[in-house]
Design a protein around this motif. Structure first.
Motif, PDB file in Angstrom:
ATOM      1  N   ILE A 148     -33.149  27.928 -29.360  1.00  0.00           N
ATOM      2  CA  ILE A 148     -32.459  27.441 -28.608  1.00  0.00           C
ATOM      3  C   ILE A 148     -33.471  28.185 -27.578  1.00  0.00           C
ATOM      4  CG2 ILE A 148     -31.486  30.182 -28.600  1.00  0.00           C
ATOM      5  CD1 ILE A 148     -29.040  28.819 -26.508  1.00  0.00           C
ATOM      6  N   ASN A 149     -33.729  27.084 -25.754  1.00  0.00           N
ATOM      7  CA  ASN A 149     -33.855  27.242 -25.164  1.00  0.00           C
ATOM      8  C   ASN A 149     -33.201  28.273 -24.065  1.00  0.00           C
ATOM      9  OD1 ASN A 149     -35.608  27.359 -22.512  1.00  0.00           O
ATOM     10  ND2 ASN A 149     -35.705  25.097 -22.136  1.00  0.00           N
ATOM     11  N   LYS A 150     -33.957  29.737 -23.869  1.00  0.00           N
ATOM     12  CA  LYS A 150     -32.611  30.489 -23.473  1.00  0.00           C
ATOM     13  C   LYS A 150     -33.609  31.514 -21.666  1.00  0.00           C
ATOM     14  CE  LYS A 150     -29.833  32.843 -25.712  1.00  0.00           C
ATOM     15  NZ  LYS A 150     -28.919  34.545 -26.393  1.00  0.00           N
ATOM     16  N   ASN A 151     -33.293  30.997 -20.642  1.00  0.00           N
ATOM     17  CA  ASN A 151     -34.030  31.312 -19.170  1.00  0.00           C
ATOM     18  C   ASN A 151     -35.685  30.875 -19.734  1.00  0.00           C
ATOM     19  OD1 ASN A 151     -31.791  32.121 -18.468  1.00  0.00           O
ATOM     20  ND2 ASN A 151     -32.121  34.423 -20.159  1.00  0.00           N
ATOM     21  N   GLY A 152     -35.953  30.158 -20.625  1.00  0.00           N
ATOM     22  CA  GLY A 152     -37.352  28.931 -19.821  1.00  0.00           C
ATOM     23  C   GLY A 152     -38.287  29.128 -21.118  1.00  0.00           C
ATOM     24  N   LYS A 153     -37.796  29.640 -22.114  1.00  0.00           N
ATOM     25  CA  LYS A 153     -38.242  30.377 -23.226  1.00  0.00           C
ATOM     26  C   LYS A 153     -37.567  30.272 -24.854  1.00  0.00           C
ATOM     27  CE  LYS A 153     -41.419  31.471 -20.722  1.00  0.00           C
ATOM     28  NZ  LYS A 153     -42.730  31.261 -20.485  1.00  0.00           N
ATOM     29  N   LEU A 154     -38.648  29.322 -25.267  1.00  0.00           N
ATOM     30  CA  LEU A 154     -37.985  28.962 -26.837  1.00  0.00           C
ATOM     31  C   LEU A 154     -37.319  30.367 -27.542  1.00  0.00           C
ATOM     32  CD1 LEU A 154     -37.135  26.205 -29.478  1.00  0.00           C
ATOM     33  CD2 LEU A 154     -39.513  27.517 -29.441  1.00  0.00           C
ATOM     34  N   GLU A 155     -35.936  30.773 -28.084  1.00  0.00           N
ATOM     35  CA  GLU A 155     -36.063  31.555 -29.444  1.00  0.00           C
ATOM     36  C   GLU A 155     -35.732  31.329 -30.411  1.00  0.00           C
ATOM     37  OE1 GLU A 155     -33.077  34.405 -27.881  1.00  0.00           O
ATOM     38  OE2 GLU A 155     -34.553  34.504 -25.705  1.00  0.00           O
ATOM     39  N   MET A 156     -35.911  31.578 -31.521  1.00  0.00           N
ATOM     40  CA  MET A 156     -35.545  31.665 -33.110  1.00  0.00           C
ATOM     41  C   MET A 156     -35.837  32.174 -33.825  1.00  0.00           C
ATOM     42  SD  MET A 156     -38.433  28.703 -35.632  1.00  0.00           S
ATOM     43  CE  MET A 156     -39.512  29.921 -35.538  1.00  0.00           C
ATOM     44  N   ASN A 157     -34.537  31.555 -34.326  1.00  0.00           N
ATOM     45  CA  ASN A 157     -33.755  32.698 -35.653  1.00  0.00           C
ATOM     46  C   ASN A 157     -34.722  31.545 -37.125  1.00  0.00           C
ATOM     47  OD1 ASN A 157     -32.891  33.313 -38.370  1.00  0.00           O
ATOM     48  ND2 ASN A 157     -31.252  34.537 -36.418  1.00  0.00           N
ATOM     49  N   GLY A 158     -35.566  31.871 -37.737  1.00  0.00           N
ATOM     50  CA  GLY A 158     -35.760  31.518 -38.248  1.00  0.00           C
ATOM     51  C   GLY A 158     -35.183  31.707 -39.932  1.00  0.00           C
ATOM     52  N   ARG A 159     -34.523  32.705 -40.463  1.00  0.00           N
ATOM     53  CA  ARG A 159     -33.616  32.794 -41.121  1.00  0.00           C
ATOM     54  C   ARG A 159     -32.790  32.095 -40.952  1.00  0.00           C
ATOM     55  NH1 ARG A 159     -35.063  34.020 -46.405  1.00  0.00           N
ATOM     56  NH2 ARG A 159     -36.386  35.294 -45.586  1.00  0.00           N
ATOM     57  N   ASN A 160     -32.035  31.602 -40.678  1.00  0.00           N
ATOM     58  CA  ASN A 160     -30.876  30.902 -40.302  1.00  0.00           C
ATOM     59  C   ASN A 160     -31.217  29.394 -40.488  1.00  0.00           C
ATOM     60  OD1 ASN A 160     -29.056  32.663 -40.447  1.00  0.00           O
ATOM     61  ND2 ASN A 160     -28.774  31.827 -38.187  1.00  0.00           N
ATOM     62  N   ILE A 161     -32.453  29.408 -39.691  1.00  0.00           N
ATOM     63  CA  ILE A 161     -33.024  27.587 -39.708  1.00  0.00           C
ATOM     64  C   ILE A 161     -33.492  27.191 -41.473  1.00  0.00           C
ATOM     65  CG2 ILE A 161     -33.878  26.452 -39.741  1.00  0.00           C
ATOM     66  CD1 ILE A 161     -34.977  26.773 -36.694  1.00  0.00           C
TER      67      ILE A 161
END
Length: 304
Positions: A190-203
């Motif tokens: 997700i793009n949160k406040n202009g920065k990419l955040e990732m949960n690699g384990r979920n993906i």
């Protein structure tokens, strides 16, 4: 269905050497075995943007293969001007300077989709083309625009590139599509406040469970066995994901090409870049194109 006539890509010359940047945190062996590369491509923000990268890919198309273009689709989640106007219209403006085959009697559409976006684009462009008409599908998603430098979770994976696919509508080509979405996991990338955040384990968990399920469903619907599929062009999430899917599906390495080295995960560009490298003339039917990731989503096209 759409016949893919030619694919060309543009990879920016700039690279981030991940091993040098993260050598105190990570081994080069891990980068090559798990991610699949120790370098990822990056746009020069002073020279390139989504539109210019798409134009650079287009300039590599064999002009002898060009005919009157009736539709342009751009797949990106990081457009210029925040998507207003739709960047495909700006691309059309630029291409008119290059070729007489681009006019104003043309449909232009942006699709906001990531890892599954190429298959969505193949399905969507059908709606704007009559039998025999030609179209262009562009992919360009420079995640570096929203990656925070030093973010270990995202900077190791994503690279920047663009592709263009010259396509023609051919009703004699038989295909089947399957789409799956579970928005419950939308925050996993997700793009949160202009920065990419990732949960690699979920993906990873999503891909390992849902991609084989989706493949089995489309093969069952078409009465085709997995051993009869000549090749699989998967989204290039990471070397580990590709190898894990090969193992789970019990498919040979040769049937599922890997294309991550020196570029990384290029989001919507990953599948067409892999097909370009493999060589369109070498692709035999039936074959499968499969995207998976952000959404979270899976998209599959079976060309029979």
């Amino acid at each position: 269905m759409i016949n893919i006539i030619e694919i060309k890509s543009y990879i920016p010359p700039k690279k981030i050497n991940l091993y040098k940047k993260y050598k105190k945190k990570i081994h080069k062996e891990f980068l090559l075995k798990k991610i699949g590369t120790s370098k990822v491509s990056r746009i020069d923000k002073l020279k390139d943007d989504v539109v210019s990268m798409c134009v650079k890919a287009f300039k590599k198309i064999d002009k002898k293969k060009l005919k009157k273009i009736k539709a342009i689709i751009l797949c990106t989640q990081n457009p210029e001007f925040h998507g207003l106007p739709h960047n495909s219209a700006i691309i059309q403006k630029e291409l008119k300077k290059i070729t007489r085959h681009i006019g104003n009697d043309i449909a232009c559409l942006d699709i906001s989709h990531g890892c599954s976006g190429y298959v969505y684009s193949l399905k969507s462009i059908e709606n704007y083309l009559a039998e025999g008409d030609f179209g262009l599908i562009f992919t360009c998603d420079p995640y570096s625009k929203i990656i925070k430098s030093g973010d270990y979770n995202t900077e190791l994976l994503f690279g920047d590139s663009s592709t263009v696919s010259l396509v023609q509508k051919k009703n004699k080509i038989k295909s089947s599509f399957y789409f799956y979405t579970d928005g419950s996991f939308y925050e996993s990338l997700i793009n949160k406040n202009g920065k990419l955040e990732m949960n690699g384990r979920n993906i990873l968990n999503f891909c390992m469970e849902k991609v084989p399920d989706a493949l089995n469903k489309i093969l069952l619907q078409n009465k085709i066995k997995i051993k009869d599929v000549k090749s699989f062009f998967f989204h290039q999430g990471s070397k580990y994901i590709i190898q894990s899917l090969r193992k789970k599906l019990k498919v040979s390495d040769e049937k599922i090409p890997l294309n991550i080295l020196n570029v990384g995960n290029t989001v919507s560009s990953a599948i067409p870049m892999t097909m370009e490298k493999f060589g369109l003339k070498k692709i035999k039917k039936p074959f499968i194109i499969c995207g998976f990731g952000v959404g979270l989503s899976v998209s599959i096209c079976l060309i029979k």
